[in-house]
Design a protein around this motif. Structure first.
Motif, PDB file in Angstrom:
ATOM      1  N   GLU A   1       0.853  -1.192   0.000  1.00  0.00           N
ATOM      2  CA  GLU A   1       0.000   0.000   0.000  1.00  0.00           C
ATOM      3  C   GLU A   1       0.886   1.238   0.000  1.00  0.00           C
ATOM      4  O   GLU A   1       1.768   1.381   0.854  1.00  0.00           O
ATOM      5  CB  GLU A   1      -0.917   0.023   1.222  1.00  0.00           C
ATOM      6  CG  GLU A   1      -2.060  -0.976   1.170  1.00  0.00           C
ATOM      7  CD  GLU A   1      -3.013  -0.800   2.330  1.00  0.00           C
ATOM      8  OE1 GLU A   1      -4.215  -1.017   2.158  1.00  0.00           O
ATOM      9  OE2 GLU A   1      -2.546  -0.436   3.434  1.00  0.00           O
ATOM     10  N   VAL A   2       0.647   2.111  -0.964  1.00  0.00           N
ATOM     11  CA  VAL A   2       1.398   3.352  -1.082  1.00  0.00           C
ATOM     12  C   VAL A   2       0.442   4.525  -0.904  1.00  0.00           C
ATOM     13  O   VAL A   2      -0.608   4.585  -1.546  1.00  0.00           O
ATOM     14  CB  VAL A   2       2.092   3.448  -2.460  1.00  0.00           C
ATOM     15  CG1 VAL A   2       2.769   4.807  -2.618  1.00  0.00           C
ATOM     16  CG2 VAL A   2       3.113   2.332  -2.614  1.00  0.00           C
TER      17      VAL A   2
ATOM     18  N   GLY B   1      -0.703  -2.302  -4.715  1.00  0.00           N
ATOM     19  CA  GLY B   1       0.017  -2.981  -5.771  1.00  0.00           C
ATOM     20  C   GLY B   1       0.225  -4.434  -5.387  1.00  0.00           C
ATOM     21  O   GLY B   1       0.392  -4.750  -4.204  1.00  0.00           O
ATOM     22  N   HIS B   2       0.193  -5.335  -6.367  1.00  0.00           N
ATOM     23  CA  HIS B   2       0.347  -6.761  -6.106  1.00  0.00           C
ATOM     24  C   HIS B   2       1.350  -7.364  -7.080  1.00  0.00           C
ATOM     25  O   HIS B   2       1.486  -6.908  -8.218  1.00  0.00           O
ATOM     26  CB  HIS B   2      -0.986  -7.501  -6.245  1.00  0.00           C
ATOM     27  CG  HIS B   2      -2.064  -6.998  -5.338  1.00  0.00           C
ATOM     28  ND1 HIS B   2      -2.830  -5.883  -5.652  1.00  0.00           N
ATOM     29  CD2 HIS B   2      -2.494  -7.425  -4.127  1.00  0.00           C
ATOM     30  CE1 HIS B   2      -3.701  -5.673  -4.679  1.00  0.00           C
ATOM     31  NE2 HIS B   2      -3.517  -6.585  -3.745  1.00  0.00           N
ATOM     32  N   ALA B   3       2.041  -8.386  -6.635  1.00  0.00           N
ATOM     33  CA  ALA B   3       2.944  -9.141  -7.503  1.00  0.00           C
ATOM     34  C   ALA B   3       3.055 -10.552  -6.942  1.00  0.00           C
ATOM     35  O   ALA B   3       2.907 -10.773  -5.739  1.00  0.00           O
ATOM     36  CB  ALA B   3       4.319  -8.484  -7.574  1.00  0.00           C
TER      37      ALA B   3
ATOM     38  N   CYS C   1      12.712  -9.238  -3.581  1.00  0.00           N
ATOM     39  CA  CYS C   1      12.880  -7.806  -3.826  1.00  0.00           C
ATOM     40  C   CYS C   1      12.316  -7.404  -5.179  1.00  0.00           C
ATOM     41  O   CYS C   1      11.758  -6.311  -5.328  1.00  0.00           O
ATOM     42  CB  CYS C   1      14.358  -7.431  -3.726  1.00  0.00           C
ATOM     43  SG  CYS C   1      15.039  -7.520  -2.053  1.00  0.00           S
ATOM     44  N   PHE C   2      12.443  -8.283  -6.174  1.00  0.00           N
ATOM     45  CA  PHE C   2      11.874  -7.998  -7.492  1.00  0.00           C
ATOM     46  C   PHE C   2      10.351  -7.901  -7.405  1.00  0.00           C
ATOM     47  O   PHE C   2       9.734  -7.026  -8.023  1.00  0.00           O
ATOM     48  CB  PHE C   2      12.273  -9.082  -8.491  1.00  0.00           C
ATOM     49  CG  PHE C   2      13.685  -8.977  -8.981  1.00  0.00           C
ATOM     50  CD1 PHE C   2      13.970  -8.311 -10.161  1.00  0.00           C
ATOM     51  CD2 PHE C   2      14.732  -9.523  -8.259  1.00  0.00           C
ATOM     52  CE1 PHE C   2      15.274  -8.200 -10.626  1.00  0.00           C
ATOM     53  CE2 PHE C   2      16.039  -9.421  -8.711  1.00  0.00           C
ATOM     54  CZ  PHE C   2      16.318  -8.761  -9.894  1.00  0.00           C
ATOM     55  N   LEU C   3       9.737  -8.803  -6.635  1.00  0.00           N
ATOM     56  CA  LEU C   3       8.284  -8.771  -6.486  1.00  0.00           C
ATOM     57  C   LEU C   3       7.842  -7.491  -5.796  1.00  0.00           C
ATOM     58  O   LEU C   3       6.837  -6.875  -6.179  1.00  0.00           O
ATOM     59  CB  LEU C   3       7.816  -9.987  -5.696  1.00  0.00           C
ATOM     60  CG  LEU C   3       8.079 -11.357  -6.329  1.00  0.00           C
ATOM     61  CD1 LEU C   3       7.564 -12.469  -5.425  1.00  0.00           C
ATOM     62  CD2 LEU C   3       7.437 -11.457  -7.699  1.00  0.00           C
ATOM     63  N   VAL C   4       8.591  -7.072  -4.769  1.00  0.00           N
ATOM     64  CA  VAL C   4       8.255  -5.833  -4.060  1.00  0.00           C
ATOM     65  C   VAL C   4       8.360  -4.637  -5.005  1.00  0.00           C
ATOM     66  O   VAL C   4       7.493  -3.756  -5.011  1.00  0.00           O
ATOM     67  CB  VAL C   4       9.187  -5.641  -2.845  1.00  0.00           C
ATOM     68  CG1 VAL C   4       9.010  -4.243  -2.250  1.00  0.00           C
ATOM     69  CG2 VAL C   4       8.899  -6.690  -1.779  1.00  0.00           C
ATOM     70  N   ALA C   5       9.403  -4.600  -5.822  1.00  0.00           N
ATOM     71  CA  ALA C   5       9.574  -3.488  -6.759  1.00  0.00           C
ATOM     72  C   ALA C   5       8.432  -3.443  -7.771  1.00  0.00           C
ATOM     73  O   ALA C   5       7.886  -2.375  -8.065  1.00  0.00           O
ATOM     74  CB  ALA C   5      10.917  -3.614  -7.479  1.00  0.00           C
ATOM     75  N   HIS C   6       8.052  -4.606  -8.306  1.00  0.00           N
ATOM     76  CA  HIS C   6       6.938  -4.653  -9.262  1.00  0.00           C
ATOM     77  C   HIS C   6       5.638  -4.174  -8.602  1.00  0.00           C
ATOM     78  O   HIS C   6       4.870  -3.416  -9.215  1.00  0.00           O
ATOM     79  CB  HIS C   6       6.758  -6.078  -9.777  1.00  0.00           C
ATOM     80  CG  HIS C   6       7.704  -6.455 -10.870  1.00  0.00           C
ATOM     81  ND1 HIS C   6       7.665  -5.888 -12.127  1.00  0.00           N
ATOM     82  CD2 HIS C   6       8.731  -7.343 -10.896  1.00  0.00           C
ATOM     83  CE1 HIS C   6       8.621  -6.404 -12.883  1.00  0.00           C
ATOM     84  NE2 HIS C   6       9.280  -7.288 -12.167  1.00  0.00           N
ATOM     85  N   ALA C   7       5.380  -4.615  -7.374  1.00  0.00           N
ATOM     86  CA  ALA C   7       4.155  -4.224  -6.672  1.00  0.00           C
ATOM     87  C   ALA C   7       4.149  -2.721  -6.388  1.00  0.00           C
ATOM     88  O   ALA C   7       3.113  -2.054  -6.513  1.00  0.00           O
ATOM     89  CB  ALA C   7       4.016  -5.014  -5.370  1.00  0.00           C
ATOM     90  N   THR C   8       5.299  -2.167  -6.018  1.00  0.00           N
ATOM     91  CA  THR C   8       5.396  -0.728  -5.733  1.00  0.00           C
ATOM     92  C   THR C   8       5.109   0.085  -6.995  1.00  0.00           C
ATOM     93  O   THR C   8       4.358   1.068  -6.969  1.00  0.00           O
ATOM     94  CB  THR C   8       6.790  -0.380  -5.196  1.00  0.00           C
ATOM     95  OG1 THR C   8       7.077  -1.189  -4.045  1.00  0.00           O
ATOM     96  CG2 THR C   8       6.866   1.083  -4.798  1.00  0.00           C
ATOM     97  N   LEU C   9       5.689  -0.333  -8.113  1.00  0.00           N
ATOM     98  CA  LEU C   9       5.461   0.385  -9.367  1.00  0.00           C
ATOM     99  C   LEU C   9       4.012   0.263  -9.823  1.00  0.00           C
ATOM    100  O   LEU C   9       3.449   1.211 -10.387  1.00  0.00           O
ATOM    101  CB  LEU C   9       6.398  -0.153 -10.445  1.00  0.00           C
ATOM    102  CG  LEU C   9       7.883   0.167 -10.248  1.00  0.00           C
ATOM    103  CD1 LEU C   9       8.725  -0.529 -11.305  1.00  0.00           C
ATOM    104  CD2 LEU C   9       8.128   1.672 -10.279  1.00  0.00           C
TER     105      LEU C   9
END
Length: 235
Positions: free
Chosen positions: A124-125, A138-140, A150-158
């Protein structure tokens, strides 16, 4: 497509990486089912190629590199409207109305869960603009493999920030690395910013010792990358 629910949960980030290697593809997003099987593949492409050819090339690339046959009916291709006579070959600095005022970004929550080989991230941002704050989710999802979280977190943030920016802008994770700088471990992310008028790369770094864990450091690095161009970041 030969999906086997549960047994063959896919690494969405890995599939998106392969798809983005196809000529004309600007970004890709997989939608997976409850057990991790592919339900939909959404692709953003430049206008110089026929969408059917893009789909065929995606099927071939995924089959060759990942060994998975795709159902072309699950692949949807959207093309950005062409600006001028050709798509720009180099990154261009945005100017004038193309610079977006996004607002202040703040990480409100980050939930990382896994079940067997499958991992999911929900983030949640909070984006504050004009004195008002709104939350975007955002979800990944992908394979629960060391280093992939970390890649999943970055995708979800974007994905969360992208919901605020709308359809005229696309954010793509181009690279993510863990490195050592000044004697400390850090997360480096490179984000691609796309619009109908420009495209450019943004970079952000966050040290692991300034966040509770590597996942929150990753989100912080993404925020700092975006702050380079159009956002004000607050911790």
């Amino acid at each position: 497509m030969t999906d086997k629910k549960g047994k063959d949960a896919v690494d969405a980030a890995e599939y998106e990486r392969v798809i983005c290697q196809v000529k004309g593809v600007l970004s890709a997003r997989l939608v997976t089912g409850p057990e991790g099987s592919i339900e939909e593949i959404h692709v953003l492409a430049s206008p110089e190629r026929n969408p059917k050819q893009v789909v065929r090339d995606i099927e071939t690339a995924v089959l060759v590199q990942l060994g998975t046959p795709l159902d072309h009916k699950k692949i949807s291709v959207a093309q950005l409207e062409e600006q001028g006579s050709q798509w720009p070959d180099v990154l261009k600095e945005p100017s004038g109305p193309h610079v977006v005022s996004c607002g202040r970004l703040r990480l409100r929550s980050l939930d990382f869960s896994f079940r067997g080989l499958h991992a999911r991230v929900k983030i949640e941002v909070e984006i504050e603009k004009g004195g008002e704050a709104r939350l975007y989710e955002g979800h990944a999802s992908g394979t629960n493999w060391p280093g992939r979280g970390c890649f999943l977190v970055a995708h979800a943030t974007l994905e969360a920030v992208g919901k605020h920016l709308g359809q005229n802008h696309a954010l793509i994770l181009e690279d993510l690395r863990q490195l050592e700088a000044a004697g400390s471990q850090a997360i480096l992310v490179v984000v691609g910013l796309m619009s109908t008028a420009c495209r450019e790369r943004l970079a952000g770094v966050a040290f692991l010792d300034e966040a509770p864990d590597e996942f929150q450091a990753t989100a912080k690095a993404v925020f700092r990358a975006l702050a380079c161009r159009f956002c004000l970041y607050r911790s």
